[in-house]
Design an enzyme around this catalytic site. Structure first.
Site, PDB file in Angstrom:
ATOM      1  N   HIS A  79       0.849  -1.205   0.000  1.00  0.00           N
ATOM      2  CA  HIS A  79       0.000   0.000   0.000  1.00  0.00           C
ATOM      3  C   HIS A  79       0.879   1.248   0.000  1.00  0.00           C
ATOM      4  CE1 HIS A  79      -3.140  -2.885   1.770  1.00  0.00           C
ATOM      5  NE2 HIS A  79      -3.307  -2.756   0.454  1.00  0.00           N
TER       6      HIS A  79
ATOM      7  N   GLU B 168       1.889   3.580   2.991  1.00  0.00           N
ATOM      8  CA  GLU B 168       2.316   2.974   4.255  1.00  0.00           C
ATOM      9  C   GLU B 168       3.849   3.011   4.355  1.00  0.00           C
ATOM     10  OE1 GLU B 168      -1.773   0.330   4.338  1.00  0.00           O
ATOM     11  OE2 GLU B 168       0.131  -0.737   4.367  1.00  0.00           O
TER      12      GLU B 168
ATOM     13  N   HIS C 238       2.895  -3.644   6.759  1.00  0.00           N
ATOM     14  CA  HIS C 238       1.853  -2.652   6.472  1.00  0.00           C
ATOM     15  C   HIS C 238       1.781  -1.666   7.634  1.00  0.00           C
ATOM     16  CE1 HIS C 238      -0.537  -4.651   3.110  1.00  0.00           C
ATOM     17  NE2 HIS C 238       0.311  -5.613   3.443  1.00  0.00           N
TER      18      HIS C 238
ATOM     19  N   GLU D 234       0.937  -4.963  11.064  1.00  0.00           N
ATOM     20  CA  GLU D 234       0.411  -3.598  10.934  1.00  0.00           C
ATOM     21  C   GLU D 234       1.207  -2.744  11.924  1.00  0.00           C
ATOM     22  OE1 GLU D 234      -1.693  -2.551   8.741  1.00  0.00           O
ATOM     23  OE2 GLU D 234      -2.992  -4.225   8.165  1.00  0.00           O
TER      24      GLU D 234
HETATM   25  O1  0X9 Z   1      -6.472  -4.335   4.198  1.00  0.00           O
HETATM   26  C1  0X9 Z   1      -5.333  -4.763   4.085  1.00  0.00           C
HETATM   27  O2  0X9 Z   1      -4.862  -5.161   3.033  1.00  0.00           O
HETATM   28  C2  0X9 Z   1      -4.444  -4.797   5.321  1.00  0.00           C
HETATM   29  N1  0X9 Z   1      -4.646  -3.679   6.162  1.00  0.00           N
HETATM   30  S1  0X9 Z   1      -4.185  -2.193   5.726  1.00  0.00           S
HETATM   31  O3  0X9 Z   1      -4.708  -1.271   6.695  1.00  0.00           O
HETATM   32  N2  0X9 Z   1      -2.623  -2.109   5.766  1.00  0.00           N
HETATM   33  O4  0X9 Z   1      -4.650  -1.947   4.411  1.00  0.00           O
HETATM   34  C3  0X9 Z   1      -4.791  -6.008   6.129  1.00  0.00           C
HETATM   35  C4  0X9 Z   1      -4.147  -7.249   5.650  1.00  0.00           C
HETATM   36  C5  0X9 Z   1      -4.470  -8.390   6.538  1.00  0.00           C
HETATM   37  N3  0X9 Z   1      -5.757  -8.965   6.254  1.00  0.00           N
HETATM   38  C6  0X9 Z   1      -6.881  -8.737   6.995  1.00  0.00           C
HETATM   39  N4  0X9 Z   1      -6.858  -7.948   8.027  1.00  0.00           N
HETATM   40  N5  0X9 Z   1      -7.972  -9.348   6.651  1.00  0.00           N
HETATM   41 ZN    ZN Z   2      -1.591  -2.024   4.051  1.00  0.00          ZN
END
Ligand code: 0X9
Ligand code: ZN
Length: 709
Positions: A437, A440, A570, A643
């Site tokens: 992302h 990030e 992330h 995260e």
């Molecule tokens: O949404 C995502 O891809 C990840 N979070 S972010 O805030 N960095 O965009 C999460 C990836 C892990 N997967 C889940 N939480 N389901």
């Molecule tokens: Zn992310």
């Protein structure tokens, strides 16, 4: 040769008011050396290259650096003269650089009140005929003069050379060395800008010129009087209009009409400007050298006679991270073949000095930079420089390569880190990646932190040493360089997340919804190209996810996937997440209980180490086409999402784009957890006590004592 020094210096409170030509109220302010000191381990990395050599004249502090330089100048002792400067207040010695060079002498530092044993020993070794103590008694105590007199032969002349302030001392040094008319050129710098005065030193020496001092706001009477006495044809003022004001420059012009300013935008650029103007490296053939230094500008002063002897400029570096741009460009322009480093710089800085000089490093193609207030974050080009310099610094530990191109054609850079890196050893492997992302940014800093940790600490940290010996660590630093460039474009942040591929008039696919396990299955992504979590028009439609996929596939050797553990970096939330993402069920049929237990145990142990929270990734929300689901399902890789900082605060401004000031703490915070995962990768099932059951056929682990080499 040339010299580098860090930028941290403070001005002293000491100020004296003089009158010059009855026209100006004048101040000459004392200068104190850096307060903050680099604390760098002295690594045993490779020095230089086939065409460029480096030499380190380092030491714990400026006192030791001066002794090291003196040892280099006079390996057999026998210096005609030594100039003794106050190590904590060396403004009085700034003008001594070109004078010491002219007389073939050395500059040493002393503390204000007493001569330390190391400096005393060096004085005895040098056995000079004359010692000049620079500055009044409040700068260097009479006790030091007495001590010097006591340890040296009775015939030695030990005397104090001082004006009422640093500018006066400079004038006195000049008056002592130059008859009227003997200097056709005079250099002038500010007593408050030690870097400028130091950089001017070798240039003044080359032109047979004295160096006089002024302040930012005034031309002291003593300096004016010395200019009137010398009657030079021209004056070079070294320093920006902030360092030496136009008013002062004009006041000098009244005395010497042919007065010219030589400067750059900052201390580094001014030193580079002096180098380019007076000491072009290319013109000096084999004598072309660069003296670098970084524990502070103080390291540069004793190097002036050394640089002058080789007609080399003094340039400045920072102790760690990236070379200042003007210094980098001076290396590229001058291509020095010998680089002398006064003070201590990291191996990666040394590698940049060498690499830009011998052409192995080049200026990266321009990509958007961070906004000024966040400029310490590493942009794409800076990241590339840093990882390539790390490869040059640690050639046996690091191999840098690209796993493929982004949609817009940028390289997706990666590094392999392992002892004997050129050999494909069959050691257990771990993969870290960052920046799926685009906004990030902390993930890239975390990836760079791991590269630095595994290399710089290899020779000093037993744990790191063993892990680098016994594992292979792969780092993909920025999977989404296109989105990153877009996020930084135009000088402000855009909260951009996806890549830059167009679908139906909308930009961007969420790369972390584009992977090939249960793509688009479960409401964990969007089919709408305008959505933040658009999964792409088809599975694996993004070149970035495909590059990651193909790289991981390439680690299957003899039917065995060598990568055993993985973390994708992330932000944000301070969470450690494990599969599956596509379902809220903890134990669906596509995960077995031992794997589940291993995931939970690893996540919880790491969370204890970094203070994050461990949970199944779908706990907060379901995602499908997520990277970690694919890595686990396809290869049984123990794959986690970190995260990073900060905790979820619920507002974009609080959560996103943390200031660089948090980076050191927040990346170091994950050191233990990430090293632990590297350690456990030999057989992740060991954490549930089932190594024998699962890992008897595990890849051969290179035996290692875990001890220092
Ligand atoms: O949404 C995502 O891809 C990840 N979070 S972010 O805030 N960095 O965009 C999460 C990836 C892990 N997967 C889940 N939480 N389901
Ligand atoms: Zn992310």
């Amino acid at each position: 040769m040339a010299i580098m020094v860090g930028p941290r210096f403070r001005f002293g409170a000491r100020a004296r008011f003089l009158t010059a030509l009855g026209l100006f109220a004048l101040i000459c302010t004392g200068v104190e050396p850096p307060v903050v000191r680099a604390n760098l381990a002295q690594p045993a990395g490779a020095l230089g290259s086939a065409t460029v050599s480096t030499e380190s004249l380092g030491g714990e502090d400026q006192y030791a650096v001066a002794v090291a330089i003196s040892g280099r100048l006079f390996p057999n002792g026998g210096a005609p003269v030594v100039y003794l400067a106050a190590g904590e207040n060396y403004a009085d010695a700034l003008a001594a650089g070109p004078i010491a060079a002219r007389e073939g002498g050395a500059i040493l530092y002393t503390s204000a009140s007493t001569l330390t044993a190391a400096v005393g020993q060096e004085l005895i070794r040098l056995a000079p005929a004359r010692v000049e103590i620079l500055g009044v008694t409040s700068v260097i105590d009479d006790n030091v003069l007495d001590q010097v007199t006591a340890i040296l032969a009775p015939t030695t002349v030990v005397e104090r050379l001082a004006g009422s302030d640093a500018c006066g001392t400079a004038a006195a040094l000049s008056a002592r060395s130059f008859e009227p008319g003997a200097a056709s050129t005079v250099f002038v710098a500010s007593a408050q800008s030690p870097s400028d005065a130091i950089a001017a030193g070798p240039a003044a020496a080359r032109l047979g010129s004295p160096l006089l001092l002024v302040t930012a706001a005034s031309l002291p009477a003593t300096t004016a009087a010395e200019l009137l006495r010398l009657e030079p044809d021209r004056v070079f003022v070294v320093g920006s209009p902030i360092a030496v004001s136009d008013e002062v420059l004009n006041a000098i012009k009244l005395i010497v009409p042919q007065t010219e300013r030589v400067y750059g935008a900052d201390a580094y650029a001014t030193a580079a400007a002096v180098a380019a103007r007076f000491l072009p490296l290319a013109a000096t053939d084999v004598a072309a050298e660069v003296v670098a230094g970084a524990t502070g500008y103080a390291d540069g002063l004793p190097a002036v006679p050394l640089a002058a002897a080789r007609q080399a400029p003094i340039l400045f570096a920072q102790p760690d991270d990236l070379l200042p741009t003007p210094t980098r460009d001076a290396m590229i322009a001058g291509r020095p073949t010998r680089i002398v480093i006064a003070g201590s710089v990291s191996e990666v800085v040394r590698a940049q000095l060498v690499g830009f000089s011998d052409g192995r490093l080049t200026v990266p193609a321009p990509t958007p930079a961070y906004p000024t207030y966040d400029s310490a974050y590493h942009d794409y080009g800076e990241m590339v420089t840093l990882i390539k310099a790390t490869e040059i610094a640690y050639p046996t530990l690091v191999h840098v390569f690209s796993i493929g191109k982004s949609f817009e054609g940028r390289d997706i850079w990666a590094a392999k880190i392992s002892s004997n890196v050129s050999v494909d050893s069959g050691k257990p492997e771990v993969l870290f990646d960052a920046l799926h992302h685009a906004d990030e940014h902390l993930g890239v800093e975390q990836a760079l932190y791991m590269l630095a940790t595994l290399t710089a600490n290899y020779s000093t940290d037993v744990y790191v040493h063993r892990l680098v010996n016994e594992r292979v660590v792969w780092i993909v630093f920025a999977l989404n360089p296109d989105g990153w460039a877009y996020d930084l474009s135009g000088g402000s942040y855009h909260f951009w997340r996806k890549n830059r591929q167009e679908t139906g008039g909308y930009y961007g696919t969420d790369i972390n919804r584009n992977y090939g396990y249960r793509w688009g299955c479960c409401g964990g992504s969007s089919s709408n190209p305008s959505a933040y979590n658009f999964r792409g028009p088809s599975v694996w439609s993004t070149p970035e996810a495909r590059a990651l996929r193909d790289f991981v596939a390439s680690r299957v050797v003899n039917g065995v996937q060598l990568i055993k553990a993985h973390v994708t970096l992330h932000t944000n939330g301070e969470l450690i997440l494990y599969p599956y993402c596509y379902t809220k069920s903890a134990l669906p049929t596509d995960m077995n209980f031992d794997d589940y237990s291993t995931f939970v145990k690893l996540a919880q142990t790491m969370a204890h180490m970094n203070g994050y929270k461990a949970e199944q990734s779908s706990h907060m929300y379901v995602t499908d086409g997520d990277e970690i689901d694919w890595l686990y399902h396809q290869y049984r890789i123990f794959s986690f999402t970190f995260e990073l900082y900060p905790k979820e605060l619920g507002s974009l401004t609080a959560d996103d784009y943390p200031p660089y000031s948090v980076v050191a703490t927040q990346t170091a915070r994950n050191r233990g957890a990430l090293l632990y995962l590297i350690d456990m990768a030999a057989c992740p099932y060991q954490v549930i006590g089932k190594a024998a059951q699962y890992c008897s056929g595990a890849p051969v682990v290179t035996p290692s004592s875990g001890l220092m080499p």
